[in-house]
Motif scaffolding. Sequence first.
Motif, short mmCIF file in Angstrom:
data_model
loop_
_atom_site.label_atom_id
_atom_site.label_comp_id
_atom_site.label_asym_id
_atom_site.label_seq_id
_atom_site.Cartn_x
_atom_site.Cartn_y
_atom_site.Cartn_z
N LEU A 32 3.73 9.63 23.93
CA LEU A 32 2.47 9.97 23.79
C LEU A 32 1.17 9.72 24.03
O LEU A 32 0.90 8.43 23.81
CB LEU A 32 1.95 10.89 22.10
CG LEU A 32 1.36 11.64 21.84
CD1 LEU A 32 1.90 12.90 22.58
CD2 LEU A 32 0.65 11.56 20.54
N ARG A 33 0.68 10.33 25.59
CA ARG A 33 -0.39 10.55 26.15
C ARG A 33 -1.58 10.60 25.58
O ARG A 33 -1.20 12.30 25.71
CB ARG A 33 -0.45 10.47 28.10
CG ARG A 33 -0.99 9.43 28.07
CD ARG A 33 -0.43 9.45 29.42
NE ARG A 33 -2.18 9.18 30.39
CZ ARG A 33 -2.40 7.56 30.50
NH1 ARG A 33 -1.90 6.60 30.45
NH2 ARG A 33 -3.05 7.40 31.90
N VAL A 34 -2.30 10.30 25.09
CA VAL A 34 -3.76 10.54 25.09
C VAL A 34 -5.10 11.05 25.86
O VAL A 34 -5.26 9.48 25.56
CB VAL A 34 -4.10 10.37 23.99
CG1 VAL A 34 -5.07 10.80 22.59
CG2 VAL A 34 -3.28 9.85 22.59
N GLN A 35 -5.72 12.08 25.57
CA GLN A 35 -7.11 11.87 27.09
C GLN A 35 -8.00 11.55 26.47
O GLN A 35 -7.84 12.20 24.83
CB GLN A 35 -6.26 13.21 28.11
CG GLN A 35 -4.96 13.30 28.38
CD GLN A 35 -5.19 12.27 29.90
OE1 GLN A 35 -5.79 11.69 30.20
NE2 GLN A 35 -4.10 12.11 30.59
N PRO A 36 -8.61 11.79 26.93
CA PRO A 36 -10.14 11.53 26.78
C PRO A 36 -10.62 13.08 26.42
O PRO A 36 -11.88 13.07 25.34
CB PRO A 36 -11.69 11.12 27.38
CG PRO A 36 -9.91 9.93 28.63
CD PRO A 36 -9.29 10.49 28.42
N SER A 37 -9.77 13.98 26.70
CA SER A 37 -10.24 15.08 26.11
C SER A 37 -9.70 15.62 24.99
O SER A 37 -10.42 16.80 23.97
CB SER A 37 -9.97 16.35 27.48
OG SER A 37 -8.57 16.02 27.14
N GLY A 38 -8.75 15.40 24.59
CA GLY A 38 -8.00 15.54 23.11
C GLY A 38 -6.66 16.13 23.48
O GLY A 38 -6.16 15.45 22.11
N ALA A 39 -6.61 16.36 24.70
CA ALA A 39 -5.24 16.79 25.14
C ALA A 39 -3.67 16.01 24.61
O ALA A 39 -5.02 14.10 25.14
CB ALA A 39 -5.27 17.08 26.67
N LYS A 50 8.77 4.62 35.79
CA LYS A 50 9.01 6.36 36.34
C LYS A 50 9.06 6.80 34.71
O LYS A 50 9.70 6.58 33.45
CB LYS A 50 10.93 6.09 36.55
CG LYS A 50 10.59 5.60 37.74
CD LYS A 50 12.19 5.99 38.85
CE LYS A 50 12.74 5.10 39.65
NZ LYS A 50 13.63 5.01 40.52
N ARG A 51 8.53 7.99 34.56
CA ARG A 51 8.74 8.26 33.61
C ARG A 51 9.29 10.52 33.59
O ARG A 51 8.26 10.26 34.98
CB ARG A 51 6.99 8.65 32.82
CG ARG A 51 5.91 8.52 33.49
CD ARG A 51 4.97 8.38 32.89
NE ARG A 51 4.63 6.43 31.60
CZ ARG A 51 3.94 6.05 31.38
NH1 ARG A 51 2.79 7.36 30.88
NH2 ARG A 51 3.61 5.04 30.58
N ILE A 52 9.25 10.80 32.39
CA ILE A 52 8.87 13.16 32.83
C ILE A 52 7.78 13.17 31.92
O ILE A 52 7.86 12.61 30.37
CB ILE A 52 10.48 13.29 33.07
CG1 ILE A 52 10.77 12.18 34.37
CG2 ILE A 52 9.97 14.92 32.84
CD1 ILE A 52 13.07 12.80 33.90
N SER A 53 6.98 13.90 32.13
CA SER A 53 6.77 15.00 31.26
C SER A 53 7.51 15.85 30.08
O SER A 53 8.13 16.58 31.01
CB SER A 53 5.67 16.16 31.89
OG SER A 53 5.03 16.25 30.20
N LEU A 54 7.63 15.49 29.15
CA LEU A 54 8.27 16.54 28.28
C LEU A 54 7.37 17.80 27.73
O LEU A 54 8.16 18.85 28.04
CB LEU A 54 8.88 15.55 27.00
CG LEU A 54 9.72 14.28 27.05
CD1 LEU A 54 9.62 13.87 26.38
CD2 LEU A 54 10.15 14.99 28.54
N GLY A 55 6.36 17.56 27.74
CA GLY A 55 4.85 18.77 27.28
C GLY A 55 3.81 18.56 26.28
O GLY A 55 4.04 17.56 25.66
N ARG A 56 2.79 19.22 26.64
CA ARG A 56 1.04 18.87 25.59
C ARG A 56 2.25 18.82 23.84
O ARG A 56 3.18 20.08 23.22
CB ARG A 56 1.10 20.02 25.58
CG ARG A 56 0.24 19.78 27.09
CD ARG A 56 -1.05 21.35 27.74
NE ARG A 56 -2.13 20.96 26.58
CZ ARG A 56 -3.17 20.97 26.55
NH1 ARG A 56 -3.43 20.55 27.60
NH2 ARG A 56 -4.39 21.04 25.77
N ALA A 57 1.64 18.90 23.44
CA ALA A 57 1.19 18.12 21.65
C ALA A 57 1.37 19.46 20.53
O ALA A 57 2.13 19.90 19.92
CB ALA A 57 1.34 17.11 20.95
N ASP A 58 0.24 20.37 21.61
CA ASP A 58 0.32 21.55 21.13
C ASP A 58 1.44 23.22 21.21
O ASP A 58 0.63 23.86 20.44
CB ASP A 58 -1.33 21.74 20.87
CG ASP A 58 -1.36 21.93 22.43
OD1 ASP A 58 -0.72 22.03 23.32
OD2 ASP A 58 -2.50 22.46 22.74
#
Length: 415
Positions: A32-39, A50-58
Amino acid sequence: MQGVLGAPLIKSLKPSDKPYEVRDTRLKGLLLRVQPSGAMTYYVEYARGKRISLGRADVITPQDAREQAKGILGDAFKGKDPNGAARQAKEHSFGSFIDEEYSGWAKANVRTHKGTLRRLNQSFADFRKLKLSEITPLLVERWRSDRLKAGTKPSTVNRDLDDLKSSLGKAQQWGFIEVHPIEKVKRTRVDDRATVRFLTEDERTRLYEALDAREERVRAARDRANAWRAEREYPLMLDLRTVAYADHLKPMVLLSLHTGMRYGELANLTWDDLHLDRAILTVHGFKAKSQKTRHIPLNSAALALLENWQKQRTSDSLLVFPSRDGGPFDNVRSSWEEVLKAAKITKFRWHDMRHTFASLLVMKGVDLNTVRELLGHSDYQMTLRYAHLAPEHKAAAVAKLVADPNGDSGNAANS
């Protein structure tokens, strides 16, 4: 950082100054990647780098993210291309990509993300339902043609196009599309050296007079308010006759004219950025358009106004020009336009004070490279727009055609 990616852990995570990652201890590769914005966004790392985005935690649950990750890791173990499978499983529309993927990244990495996201959503509203792969050069050219026919400035069209190309570049980098669909679409040609708008000497005089007149109106209004309060034995407000400036507008205008700062740089200027003892003002890279720090010497007028403004400082805000809530001014449009109207100055924006600063320097013989450094231009071409204001240099150049050191002048012209 490691832990079991579940609701309790996720609720406890707080944003930091920099992005950080939490790796799941139950499933290697899930993070889980946590951005400074809180996203917060789930990713699965199926190979080194190599990685793939799965979607936002919200949007998705930890269990959904874990199930998706298992499937992708299983494909990778079998030798299948997880990126290709991910693209087939979910091909974003332009709108969903901006909302679910790009906006979180932009908020954490793009200083002007609010304007960028607004332009992407408004200027390309017709693109939002299209799949990323359906955005083509022809479609963009038709969009450009319609915008220009509607009277939109070429520079504005270019700015919007830059944002679109940048967002699609990220879509390619993150594996949502294989190729950048509009990479070869070029910007509209713009005359970068078009005549800039700057204040004439007469306009500057009228502007100063209008600012002084406004100062007097604000002071007179405060006098009346205090007289009303005194009659009723209420506490009096600050007597504006005892301070240098009635409010923020005049010192903001004067500082703009004497430093050439952009409005955003001015609005976010803090007292820590000022070194009045050395007559230096620092614009830090994270506040500058160029992302590069620059130091602006303060002339006597700029230094005096800042010293006077500091003396009447009443807010605890670190900002030099705080709004009533202590934050930066979003804009001062109403009061600024009121002053321009009183001064009978037309077709003049706040940003044109930056042009005025540069233009006056060039007309007084300051070389273009020094002007470039003071303005913080990363591209010398931007500074060349002021070159025509130094006609004596061009006159001296062409004069060499007829100025013969042996006293024989005019032969070059007659031959």
